[in-house]
Design an enzyme around this catalytic site. Structure first.
Site, PDB file in Angstrom:
ATOM      1  N   GLN A 110       0.834  -1.207   0.000  1.00 48.60           N
ATOM      2  CA  GLN A 110       0.000   0.000   0.000  1.00 48.60           C
ATOM      3  C   GLN A 110       0.863   1.250   0.000  1.00 48.60           C
ATOM      4  O   GLN A 110       0.616   2.193  -0.756  1.00 48.60           O
ATOM      5  CB  GLN A 110      -0.936   0.001   1.206  1.00 48.60           C
ATOM      6  CG  GLN A 110      -1.998  -1.084   1.134  1.00 48.60           C
ATOM      7  CD  GLN A 110      -2.973  -1.042   2.297  1.00 48.60           C
ATOM      8  OE1 GLN A 110      -2.835  -0.209   3.200  1.00 48.60           O
ATOM      9  NE2 GLN A 110      -3.944  -1.924   2.288  1.00 48.60           N
ATOM     10  N   ASP A 146      -2.488 -11.186   4.812  1.00 47.53           N
ATOM     11  CA  ASP A 146      -3.932 -11.232   5.087  1.00 47.53           C
ATOM     12  C   ASP A 146      -4.408 -12.650   5.419  1.00 47.53           C
ATOM     13  O   ASP A 146      -5.592 -12.849   5.736  1.00 47.53           O
ATOM     14  CB  ASP A 146      -4.719 -10.715   3.880  1.00 47.53           C
ATOM     15  CG  ASP A 146      -4.495  -9.226   3.651  1.00 47.53           C
ATOM     16  OD1 ASP A 146      -4.127  -8.527   4.614  1.00 47.53           O
ATOM     17  OD2 ASP A 146      -4.675  -8.770   2.510  1.00 47.53           O
TER      18      ASP A 146
HETATM   19  C1  S3P Z   1      -2.737  -4.678  -0.045  1.00 49.09           C
HETATM   20  C2  S3P Z   1      -1.606  -4.718   0.715  1.00 49.09           C
HETATM   21  C3  S3P Z   1      -1.550  -5.270   2.083  1.00 49.09           C
HETATM   22  C4  S3P Z   1      -2.789  -6.081   2.420  1.00 49.09           C
HETATM   23  C5  S3P Z   1      -4.043  -5.423   1.934  1.00 49.09           C
HETATM   24  C6  S3P Z   1      -4.003  -5.251   0.437  1.00 49.09           C
HETATM   25  C7  S3P Z   1      -2.674  -4.084  -1.385  1.00 49.09           C
HETATM   26  O1  S3P Z   1      -1.441  -4.192   2.992  1.00 49.09           O
HETATM   27  O2  S3P Z   1      -2.863  -6.301   3.810  1.00 49.09           O
HETATM   28  O3  S3P Z   1      -5.177  -6.190   2.269  1.00 49.09           O
HETATM   29  O4  S3P Z   1      -3.592  -4.309  -2.198  1.00 49.09           O
HETATM   30  O5  S3P Z   1      -1.698  -3.382  -1.680  1.00 49.09           O
HETATM   31  P1  S3P Z   1       0.005  -3.551   3.351  1.00 49.09           P
HETATM   32  O6  S3P Z   1       0.610  -3.133   2.095  1.00 49.09           O
HETATM   33  O7  S3P Z   1      -0.266  -2.377   4.235  1.00 49.09           O
HETATM   34  O8  S3P Z   1       0.743  -4.651   4.051  1.00 49.09           O
END
Ligand code: S3P
Length: 439
Positions: A171, A321
């Site tokens: 993210q 997740d």
């Molecule tokens: C996601 C990244 C993960 C994951 C989320 C989806 C994404 O979070 O937990 O459900 O689509 O980039 P983080 O990047 O904060 O770990």
């Protein structure tokens, strides 16, 4: 249909059948956002029509893109080469991915936008994204508590940065890269371990050049600003994070055999499958093929005698997740399953370490909680509890799967939130022979 306040899972006889998982949530958010940033018509098929993604669809429409639903999972986004000033607040609902990626994208344009979300999203940290975006030149005003939504962002006039992440987070990486598209210079993001690379892959599909270089145990992603995006069709494969639930049920319910078709097999998403295999799971993949720029396959799980394992902490990013459902299956394994290096789980839709520990313990499972992990020791699972989910879809689904194999029924609260990622979960599980009903 009114959403029940509780759902109850009761011990099921063998589950059998062939099903499809809903479209991948990560790719669905990205397809809508890149489609809106691009010029031209992006046709998407297989889009996840869960509440999180629908909030992103409404958001990109508010940012000026044309958004049309053509049929089940088939959406058309008409992009005008950038985001425009929206009229109102951008409400991202429950979606951390939605709000963080949208903030990154919006930061590149000369607009002022207020972002908000539901009660769970308002509790999640935002500085991890606003910090680097502010270094690029975006301006933020906290409208409530610092580091939390709601906030107002003013974008435009960005300069590229070199960002070194302390945790692997797709993210954060994606928000910076999307902002970097409209920044002056070359943006670099270094990660301690590689996190899911859907943004990088999809940016390439939309015509941008993205560099990826190995960097210690992780990698360094680079992107030159000013590259235009050109609309392209996107085909979204099945979400491995959702496929995990029916597959888990098959592993723990005697006599079961379940196939989930067209599951995305990007190695940065399949850490759970690797871990289950190490535990002795009978998990096979057939019909491997490419779809939407990703490898996909049909995954079959059969009931298996599982043994506890130590999950390598450097695998966390590829299954972050999936620890809740891993913990639920570990409750049926012989011996201990040790899960460490997963402090990030505490800042997801809920504190997932605390809620899984509490829920499993309420069901009679031995769990030891640590600041950055937990250990589940398996054995016969009693069940017989009502589990508090704090509105977290994965906590709810994990305990319902556990309830299908436990001696006594398991009830979860706030099951309506399952629709954020897996609309049709209950019907799909019932179709396989699972007994899940409103309490
Ligand atoms: C996601 C990244 C993960 C994951 C989320 C989806 C994404 O979070 O937990 O459900 O689509 O980039 P983080 O990047 O904060 O770990």
């Amino acid at each position: 249909m009114t959403t029940p306040s509780h759902l109850t899972a009761r011990r099921a006889s063998a589950l059998t059948g062939v099903v499809s998982a809903p479209g991948d949530k990560s790719m669905s958010h990205r397809a809508l956002i890149l489609g809106a940033m691009a010029t031209g018509v992006t046709d998407i098929d297989g889009l996840l029509e869960g509440d999180d993604v629908l909030a992103t669809a409404r958001a990109v429409e508010a940012f000026g893109a044309g958004v049309e639903r053509l049929g089940q999972g088939r959406w058309r986004v008409t992009g005008h080469g950038g985001f425009r000033q929206p009229a109102g607040v951008i409400d991202c609902g429950n979606a951390g991915t939605g709000v963080r990626l949208l903030m990154g994208a919006a930061a590149g344009y000369p607009i002022t936008v207020t972002f908000d979300g539901d009660a769970s999203l308002r509790k999640r940290p935002m500085k991890r994204v606003t910090g680097p975006l502010a270094r690029m030149g975006a301006r933020f005003e906290w409208l409530g508590e610092e580091d939390r939504l709601p906030l107002t962002l003013t974008g435009g006039g960005l300069s590229a940065i070199d960002h070194v992440q302390s945790v692997a987070s797709a993210q954060i990486k994606s928000a910076i890269l999307l902002a970097g598209l409209n920044a002056n210079g070359v943006t670099t993001v270094a990660e301690p371990e590689p996190s899911r690379d859907h943004t990088e892959r999809m940016l390439c599909a939309f015509g941008a050049e993205v560099g990826v270089l190995p960097d210690g145990a992780g990698w360094r992603v680079t992107l030159t600003g000013g590259q235009p995006l050109t609309a392209t069709p996107v085909s979204v494969p099945g979400d491995p994070s959702s496929a995990a639930f029916p597959l888990a049920a098959a592993l723990i319910i005697p006599g079961s055999q379940v196939t989930v078709e067209s599951v995305m097999l990007n190695p940065l998403r399949t850490g759970l499958f690797e871990t289950w295999r190490e535990m002795g799971a009978d998990l096979t993949v057939a019909n491997r093929r490419m779809a939407g720029g990703e490898e996909v396959g049909d995954v079959t799980a059969r009931h298996s005698a599982l043994t506890g394992v130590v999950v390598p902490p450097d695998r966390a990013a590829s299954m972050i997740d999936e620890y809740p459902i891993l913990a639920a299956t570990a409750a049926f394994a012989s011996g201990a399953t040790v899960m460490r290096g997963i402090g990030e789980m505490r800042v997801k839709e809920s504190d997932r370490i605390a809620l899984m520990a509490a829920g499993l313990q309420a069901c009679g499972v031995a769990v030891e909680e640590e600041p950055e992990g937990f250990t589940v020791t398996g054995g016969p699972v009693r069940g017989g509890a009502t589990v508090i989910t704090h509105g977290d879809h994965r906590i709810a689904m994990s305990h319902l799967i556990l309830g299908l194999a436990a001696a006594e029924q398991v009830t979860v609260d706030e099951p309506g939130m399952i629709a954020t990622s897996f609309p049709g979960f209950v019907e799909l599980m019932r179709g396989l022979g699972g007994d899940i009903a409103s309490a």
